[in-house]
Design an enzyme around this catalytic site. Structure first.
Site, PDB file in Angstrom:
ATOM      1  N   GLY A  42       0.814  -1.221   0.000  1.00 51.93           N
ATOM      2  CA  GLY A  42       0.000   0.000   0.000  1.00 51.93           C
ATOM      3  C   GLY A  42       0.841   1.263   0.000  1.00 51.93           C
ATOM      4  O   GLY A  42       0.384   2.339  -0.383  1.00 51.93           O
ATOM      5  N   HIS A  69     -12.398   4.517  -4.892  1.00 50.66           N
ATOM      6  CA  HIS A  69     -11.961   3.349  -4.117  1.00 50.66           C
ATOM      7  C   HIS A  69     -13.115   2.347  -4.145  1.00 50.66           C
ATOM      8  O   HIS A  69     -13.840   2.182  -3.164  1.00 50.66           O
ATOM      9  CB  HIS A  69     -11.646   3.814  -2.688  1.00 50.66           C
ATOM     10  CG  HIS A  69     -10.943   2.804  -1.848  1.00 50.66           C
ATOM     11  ND1 HIS A  69     -11.016   2.806  -0.480  1.00 50.66           N
ATOM     12  CD2 HIS A  69     -10.127   1.771  -2.171  1.00 50.66           C
ATOM     13  CE1 HIS A  69     -10.287   1.806   0.001  1.00 50.66           C
ATOM     14  NE2 HIS A  69      -9.740   1.166  -1.002  1.00 50.66           N
ATOM     15  N   SER A  79     -11.727  -0.093   4.196  1.00 47.54           N
ATOM     16  CA  SER A  79     -11.009  -1.371   4.295  1.00 47.54           C
ATOM     17  C   SER A  79     -11.681  -2.259   5.341  1.00 47.54           C
ATOM     18  O   SER A  79     -12.090  -1.781   6.401  1.00 47.54           O
ATOM     19  CB  SER A  79      -9.558  -1.141   4.719  1.00 47.54           C
ATOM     20  OG  SER A  79      -8.956  -0.255   3.838  1.00 47.54           O
ATOM     21  N   CYS A  84     -14.546  -3.853   5.366  1.00 47.22           N
ATOM     22  CA  CYS A  84     -15.990  -3.683   5.612  1.00 47.22           C
ATOM     23  C   CYS A  84     -16.831  -4.420   4.579  1.00 47.22           C
ATOM     24  O   CYS A  84     -17.991  -4.072   4.348  1.00 47.22           O
ATOM     25  CB  CYS A  84     -16.358  -2.206   5.612  1.00 47.22           C
ATOM     26  SG  CYS A  84     -15.823  -1.355   7.096  1.00 47.22           S
ATOM     27  N   SER A 140     -15.625  -9.151  -0.327  1.00 47.06           N
ATOM     28  CA  SER A 140     -16.584 -10.269  -0.216  1.00 47.06           C
ATOM     29  C   SER A 140     -17.859  -9.974  -0.991  1.00 47.06           C
ATOM     30  O   SER A 140     -18.537 -10.890  -1.452  1.00 47.06           O
ATOM     31  CB  SER A 140     -16.859 -10.624   1.239  1.00 47.06           C
ATOM     32  OG  SER A 140     -17.392  -9.528   1.914  1.00 47.06           O
TER      33      SER A 140
HETATM   34  C1  SPV Z   1      -6.800  -0.778   1.474  1.00 47.46           C
HETATM   35  O1  SPV Z   1      -6.318  -0.657   2.599  1.00 47.46           O
HETATM   36  O2  SPV Z   1      -7.795  -0.139   1.111  1.00 47.46           O
HETATM   37  C2  SPV Z   1      -6.187  -1.704   0.514  1.00 47.46           C
HETATM   38  C3  SPV Z   1      -4.881  -2.241   0.797  1.00 47.46           C
HETATM   39  O3  SPV Z   1      -6.756  -1.934  -0.514  1.00 47.46           O
HETATM   40  S1  SPV Z   1      -3.640  -1.079   0.532  1.00 47.46           S
HETATM   41  O4  SPV Z   1      -2.849  -1.494  -0.596  1.00 47.46           O
HETATM   42  O5  SPV Z   1      -2.852  -1.038   1.726  1.00 47.46           O
HETATM   43  O6  SPV Z   1      -4.223   0.211   0.250  1.00 47.46           O
HETATM   44 MN    MN Z   2      -8.284  -0.438  -0.888  1.00 47.25          MN
END
Ligand code: SPV
Ligand code: MN
Length: 619
Positions: free
Chosen positions: A218, A244, A266, A268, A272
């Site tokens: 991330g 997002h 993230s 939530c 899924s």
């Molecule tokens: C998120 O945290 O929304 C993710 C993983 O998709 S990351 O790559 O850490 O952003």
């Molecule tokens: Mn994400």
């Protein structure tokens, strides 16, 4: 150019020359001079080049092979297991402004700091230069991107997650492209050691993100969240949306496919939902939305998944389970590997491992951290990186250069007490303001109802906003003005609880809400108009529960789940208004729309009381 040429391994300089792109060459020369790499390897799109990256990831210890063919494991440092918001900063000129909540640093100062960190940092290392495309190649959505990294793991992840675009660079010769400069910094056992000095600095004007002393994807995989930040700014200037969001096709009667996107914070339920059985996934994390002839089209920016592995098990996630247990190209991160070379993760419903190797190094059951707390055998943010095409439910439209036609947009969060399980907004403006901009999510699962436990997370995109929130909301409002038949906007809440704190729905129930939304956008079911928006009728849900889940759905359940908690909703709006009043340049329409929403709720409260049964509202 001499410095680039002399450092290139055999064949690499020719690959750069063949691109015939002076702008690109100038960027590369500048970075090479700064970092002084021992060698440079340029990746074309060829299998041979990418096989080299896979092999080097292993020989350098950044990845280790596992017992199943194609599986590897990578570890990030013990304190490098997530996005680090504190050190993620926008480089701003004195006249540029972002919301107070967004981290920024004076551009000259920040550039001096980050360039100082990158100076000569590759003297013992090979520099990898790779070319990718955000969105399908050669479409109006495409944004070409240049990745510069010393991490084979980062390059390998990108080759699974994104479309390769060396050929696209060669033929299209783009002058505009995103640039990502990454170094894992000094390594020990193939892990970044100076994590306390990690930095992620974003230069919007130059479409460049610098990332150093970190490996967690991330923070480092340029095309993921760093690119989303750049894209939000670009989209705002050009009149489209960078979100997002997952993208999925929901199947309906006659086998028709109806496309939805969904934004969730993230952990939530985003992945899924996109992975619901018998539906099709296009993407699970980032989408670009554009309009054409008054309609909205969406693409997945990625072509792979960097999914949370915790709680993935054969019972609840058969599709993912199948894909990540058979031979396949997969990078597992921060899981435990047992003596048999098999990965184990929290919530996998297998017997608990006794020992193994994990993100904390060698692991045994009694392992404790500095404070005496037990260290779990895998990290809760442990993940798997896999191509979407390895999934049985991947929609072939993934690579459609036109994008998929969008019928619905879903916003969700973790809300124990206010929002209904599913609710359709009255129109685009109501959806953008009272749903998208009003998303809150609870920080913990544990307790209920107290202010402060919920965090405002507009459009679940707050972490990535590179423009002021007011401008971002205005972008959504303007986007809607040009649409003839805008996608319907829905809000869902998978986390509603009763007064004793018990969840009112099971994980599977979300499938019913999704199918109801599909029927709504196709005009196949009626709905009940409530002050918050349209909600399902009992009879339609009863049928769906029966058909999809073989469950008897009772009137009492419906009554409990869809009774409108007016007081909680009014309180929620108060919190949201208060938060927005502290920000600058929020569109006036935002506040008038929320006032309207409050007015509808108050009027209903006068007539029916604090909790309104859906049956009272059904005419
Ligand atoms: C998120 O945290 O929304 C993710 C993983 O998709 S990351 O790559 O850490 O952003
Ligand atoms: Mn994400």
């Amino acid at each position: 150019m001499d410095i680039v040429k002399t450092r290139c391994v055999s064949g690499s300089f020719e690959k750069l020359e063949a691109l015939n792109n002076p702008e690109l060459m100038a960027v590369i020369e500048n970075w090479v001079k700064l970092t002084d790499p021992k060698r440079i390897f340029v990746c074309s799109d060829s299998e041979q080049d990418w096989e080299y990256i896979r092999q080097r990831a292993i020989s350098k210890g950044e990845e280790t092979t596992l017992s199943v063919s194609g599986h590897t494991v990578h570890y990030d440092g013990y304190n490098d297991q997530a996005r680090d918001k504190k050190v993620t900063k926008y480089l701003l000129n004195p006249e540029q402004k972002l919301d107070k909540a967004v981290n920024s640093i004076d551009k000259d100062q920040g550039l001096a700091e980050i360039r100082g960190m990158f100076k000569n940092c590759l003297q013992d290392k090979e520099l990898i230069i790779a070319f990718f495309c955000l969105g399908p190649v050669d479409s109006e959505f495409s944004i070409p991107a240049l990745q510069f990294t010393d991490s084979y793991y980062v390059a390998h992840s990108e080759m699974i997650l994104y479309r390769k675009a060396y050929e696209y660079f060669r033929t299209a010769k783009p002058e505009q492209f995103f640039r990502f400069m990454h170094s894992a910094g000094e390594l020990k056992n193939a892990v970044s050691v100076n994590v306390d000095k990690r930095r992620i600095y974003i230069d919007i004007d130059e479409n460049t993100v610098y990332s150093i002393n970190t490996q967690y994807a991330g923070n480092t995989v340029g095309l993921k969240k760093p690119a989303l930040r750049l894209a939000i700014n670009k989209a705002s200037q050009e009149g489209w949306l960078a979100e997002h969001m997952f993208v999925m096709a929901v199947k309906g009667c006659g086998g028709k496919k109806t496309y939805f996107t969904g934004a969730f914070p993230s952990a939530c339920g985003k992945t899924s939902t996109a992975m619901l059985p018998d539906e099709l996934i296009v993407g699970d994390d980032i989408a670009y939305l554009r309009q054409r002839e008054g309609k909205v089209f969406a693409v997945n920016v990625e072509e792979g998944m960097f999914g949370i592995i915790q709680d993935i098990n054969s019972e609840h996630d058969p599709l993912i389970w199948e894909a990540i247990t058979r031979p396949n190209e997969i990078i597992f991160t921060n899981v435990l590997v047992n003596e048999e070379g098999e990965p184990r993760w929290l919530g996998d419903k297998r017997s608990l491992p006794q020992k193994g190797y994990s993100f904390s190094g060698p692991w045994t059951q009694d392992k404790k951290d500095d404070r005496g707390n037990p260290i779990p055998y895998a990290h809760k943010n442990a993940r798997y990186t896999i191509s979407l095409k390895a999934l049985a439910n991947c929609d072939p439209a993934l690579d459609d250069t036109q994008g998929v036609p969008l019928s619905g947009i879903i916003y969700g969060g973790r809300d124990s007490s206010a929002w209904l399980p599913v609710c359709e907004s009255f129109d685009w403006v109501h959806g953008v303001i009272a749903k998208g901009a009003s998303c809150e999510s609870e920080v913990t699962f544990a307790t209920l109802d107290k202010e402060g436990e919920r965090k405002l997370n507009p459009f679940s995109n707050l972490d990535f906003l590179s423009i002021p929130l007011g401008q971002y909301i205005q972008g959504h409002l303007d986007f809607g003005k040009k649409l003839k038949n805008p996608p319907r906007i829905f809000a869902v809440n998978y986390f509603l609880r009763d007064t004793h704190g018990i969840f009112l729905n099971t994980k599977e129930d979300k499938h019913v809400w999704i199918k109801w939304m599909e029927q709504r956008v196709n005009g196949e079911v009626d709905a009940i108009k409530t002050p918050l928006g349209y909600i399902p009728e009992y009879k339609d849900l009863k049928l769906l529960f029966k058909d999809l889940l073989s469950k008897e759905y009772s009137q009492a359940q419906y009554h409990q789940q869809f009774s409108l908690r007016v007081k909680d909703n009014l309180e929620k709006i108060e919190r949201i208004e208060k938060a927005y009043k502290q920000m600058e340049n929020i569109p006036e329409l935002f506040f008038t729309e929320l006032e309207k929403q409050k007015g509808l709720l108050s009027k209903a409260q006068e007539k029916y009381g604090d909790v309104i049964s859906p049956l009272d509202l059904k005419d």
